[in-house]
Write a protein that holds these residues in place. Structure first.
Motif, short mmCIF file in Angstrom:
data_model
loop_
_atom_site.label_atom_id
_atom_site.label_comp_id
_atom_site.label_asym_id
_atom_site.label_seq_id
_atom_site.Cartn_x
_atom_site.Cartn_y
_atom_site.Cartn_z
N SER A 147 0.80 -1.32 0.03
CA SER A 147 -0.13 0.02 -0.01
C SER A 147 0.87 1.28 0.07
CB SER A 147 -0.92 0.11 1.15
OG SER A 147 -0.14 0.22 2.44
N GLN A 148 0.33 2.25 -0.33
CA GLN A 148 1.10 3.64 -0.28
C GLN A 148 0.24 4.59 0.43
OE1 GLN A 148 3.75 4.97 -1.95
NE2 GLN A 148 4.22 2.71 -2.65
N ASP A 149 0.80 5.47 1.40
CA ASP A 149 0.14 6.10 2.50
C ASP A 149 0.48 7.56 1.98
OD1 ASP A 149 -0.69 4.04 3.63
OD2 ASP A 149 0.15 4.10 5.58
N TYR A 150 -0.51 8.57 2.12
CA TYR A 150 -0.28 10.13 1.91
C TYR A 150 -0.99 10.70 2.98
CZ TYR A 150 0.94 8.24 -2.83
OH TYR A 150 1.40 7.39 -3.65
N THR A 151 -0.26 11.44 3.43
CA THR A 151 -1.05 12.73 4.45
C THR A 151 -1.38 13.78 3.57
OG1 THR A 151 0.79 11.95 6.18
CG2 THR A 151 -0.32 14.04 6.68
N ILE A 152 -2.72 14.09 3.98
CA ILE A 152 -3.43 15.43 3.31
C ILE A 152 -3.36 16.64 4.17
CG2 ILE A 152 -5.48 15.95 2.30
CD1 ILE A 152 -4.16 13.68 1.02
N VAL A 153 -2.88 17.67 3.72
CA VAL A 153 -2.68 18.92 4.59
C VAL A 153 -3.28 20.04 3.87
CG1 VAL A 153 -0.35 18.09 5.52
CG2 VAL A 153 -0.61 19.72 3.46
N ASP A 154 -3.87 20.96 4.67
CA ASP A 154 -4.67 22.17 4.26
C ASP A 154 -3.59 23.29 4.05
OD1 ASP A 154 -5.89 24.41 3.86
OD2 ASP A 154 -7.24 24.02 5.31
N ASP A 161 -3.80 26.60 5.67
CA ASP A 161 -3.96 26.81 7.04
C ASP A 161 -2.64 26.27 7.76
OD1 ASP A 161 -4.89 27.22 9.74
OD2 ASP A 161 -6.38 25.49 9.61
N ASP A 162 -1.66 26.56 7.23
CA ASP A 162 -0.19 26.30 7.80
C ASP A 162 0.15 24.82 7.92
OD1 ASP A 162 2.18 26.93 8.90
OD2 ASP A 162 1.60 26.75 10.91
N ASP A 163 -0.33 24.09 6.88
CA ASP A 163 0.01 22.87 6.22
C ASP A 163 -0.49 21.83 7.61
OD1 ASP A 163 0.93 23.12 4.13
OD2 ASP A 163 3.02 22.86 4.88
N LYS A 164 -1.87 22.29 8.20
CA LYS A 164 -2.53 21.64 9.03
C LYS A 164 -3.05 20.26 8.42
CE LYS A 164 -6.72 21.94 11.96
NZ LYS A 164 -7.96 22.75 12.31
N VAL A 165 -3.00 19.17 9.04
CA VAL A 165 -3.12 18.03 8.91
C VAL A 165 -4.69 17.69 8.78
CG1 VAL A 165 -2.90 15.56 9.37
CG2 VAL A 165 -1.03 16.81 9.52
N VAL A 166 -5.11 17.16 7.64
CA VAL A 166 -6.58 17.10 7.55
C VAL A 166 -6.87 15.50 7.68
CG1 VAL A 166 -8.85 17.11 6.11
CG2 VAL A 166 -6.74 18.99 5.84
N GLY A 167 -6.02 14.66 7.20
CA GLY A 167 -6.37 13.27 7.22
C GLY A 167 -5.34 12.37 6.48
N LYS A 168 -5.48 11.07 6.39
CA LYS A 168 -4.40 10.22 5.52
C LYS A 168 -5.40 9.50 4.71
CE LYS A 168 -1.02 10.11 9.06
NZ LYS A 168 0.47 9.72 9.02
N VAL A 169 -4.65 9.16 3.44
CA VAL A 169 -5.38 8.13 2.33
C VAL A 169 -4.37 7.23 2.19
CG1 VAL A 169 -5.86 8.28 -0.06
CG2 VAL A 169 -6.40 10.09 1.17
N ARG A 170 -4.87 5.88 2.30
CA ARG A 170 -4.04 4.62 2.01
C ARG A 170 -4.48 4.06 0.71
NH1 ARG A 170 -3.19 1.00 6.95
NH2 ARG A 170 -1.67 2.53 7.08
N ILE A 171 -3.82 3.91 -0.28
CA ILE A 171 -4.07 3.33 -1.41
C ILE A 171 -3.75 1.97 -1.50
CG2 ILE A 171 -3.88 3.46 -4.09
CD1 ILE A 171 -5.11 5.85 -2.81
N LYS A 172 -4.62 0.73 -1.72
CA LYS A 172 -4.37 -0.47 -1.73
C LYS A 172 -4.76 -1.09 -3.17
CE LYS A 172 -4.47 -2.63 2.20
NZ LYS A 172 -5.25 -3.41 3.41
#
Length: 66
Positions: free
Chosen positions: A10-17, A20-31
């Motif tokens: 799998s590949q994990d990606y951190t989604i940021v805004d 808003d100072d690169d505030k973390v919104v969540g994570k996406v995992r592609i499988k």
């Protein structure tokens, strides 16, 4: 004996805004079996099959150039 690198499952990606100072919104995992979403601070993952994700993207997404 020959050695090789094993590809990740799998590949994990951190989604940021970025607004808003690169505030973390969540994570996406592609499988191979689907796409998973975990909101910021979440300890659970929500899965969508690739078939459902493809249908959603085609129905709601904007056509992009490569």
């Amino acid at each position: 004996m020959a050695y090789a690198f094993k590809r990740p499952e799998s590949q994990d990606y951190t989604i940021v805004d970025e607004t808003d100072d690169d505030k973390v919104v969540g994570k996406v995992r592609i499988k191979p079996s689907g796409v998973l979403w975990s909101p910021k601070g979440g300890h659970r993952w929500f899965k969508v099959s690739l078939t459902d994700f493809a249908a959603f993207a085609e129905a709601k997404g904007k056509l992009q150039k490569k």
